[in-house]
Motif scaffolding. Structure first.
Motif, PDB file in Angstrom:
ATOM      1  N   ASP A  43      12.055 -15.349 -21.947  1.00  0.00           N
ATOM      2  CA  ASP A  43      10.978 -15.539 -22.791  1.00  0.00           C
ATOM      3  C   ASP A  43      11.724 -15.250 -24.472  1.00  0.00           C
ATOM      4  O   ASP A  43      10.872 -15.827 -25.231  1.00  0.00           O
ATOM      5  CB  ASP A  43       9.678 -14.574 -22.665  1.00  0.00           C
ATOM      6  N   CYS A  44      12.414 -14.251 -24.233  1.00  0.00           N
ATOM      7  CA  CYS A  44      12.842 -13.586 -25.703  1.00  0.00           C
ATOM      8  C   CYS A  44      13.777 -14.592 -26.295  1.00  0.00           C
ATOM      9  O   CYS A  44      14.147 -14.771 -27.681  1.00  0.00           O
ATOM     10  CB  CYS A  44      13.400 -12.253 -25.645  1.00  0.00           C
ATOM     11  N   VAL A  45      14.665 -15.389 -25.646  1.00  0.00           N
ATOM     12  CA  VAL A  45      15.635 -16.127 -25.978  1.00  0.00           C
ATOM     13  C   VAL A  45      15.478 -17.587 -26.061  1.00  0.00           C
ATOM     14  O   VAL A  45      16.094 -18.485 -26.526  1.00  0.00           O
ATOM     15  CB  VAL A  45      16.929 -15.768 -25.310  1.00  0.00           C
ATOM     16  N   ASP A  46      14.328 -18.193 -25.192  1.00  0.00           N
ATOM     17  CA  ASP A  46      14.391 -19.550 -25.109  1.00  0.00           C
ATOM     18  C   ASP A  46      12.761 -19.921 -24.900  1.00  0.00           C
ATOM     19  O   ASP A  46      11.944 -19.107 -24.135  1.00  0.00           O
ATOM     20  CB  ASP A  46      15.166 -20.075 -24.177  1.00  0.00           C
ATOM     21  N   HIS A  47      12.327 -21.102 -24.989  1.00  0.00           N
ATOM     22  CA  HIS A  47      11.160 -21.717 -24.846  1.00  0.00           C
ATOM     23  C   HIS A  47      10.968 -22.283 -23.542  1.00  0.00           C
ATOM     24  O   HIS A  47       9.853 -22.634 -22.959  1.00  0.00           O
ATOM     25  CB  HIS A  47      10.493 -22.692 -25.971  1.00  0.00           C
TER      26      HIS A  47
END
Length: 74
Positions: free
Chosen positions: A3-7
């Motif tokens: 969740d922190c690096v990609d949608h």
């Protein structure tokens, strides 16, 4: 972490795909990949080689490869 690096996880959670129907092939707004059954792919290659290319299939157990031949090729 995802969740922190990609949608991508947000899209998956919403039941959405990586591209919309109006987009060009493989031009999605999110990354995606295909899952490949390696065993089925190997059988497909074997069957093609035997049936279409006239190759012979030999199933063997490699106990110890001849390393001197490998090192000479390098």
């Amino acid at each position: 972490m995802a969740d922190c690096v990609d949608h991508q996880t947000m899209l998956c959670s919403a039941g959405l795909g990586p591209e919309m129907i109006v987009m060009r092939k493989y031009a999605g707004h999110a990354n995606y990949a295909y899952d490949l059954d390696v065993h089925k792919f190997a059988m497909l290659l074997r069957d093609h080689a035997i049936g279409m290319l006239g190759m012979e299939h030999a199933l063997v157990d490699v106990i110890r490869p001849p390393l001197e031949r490998v090192t000479k090729a390098l």
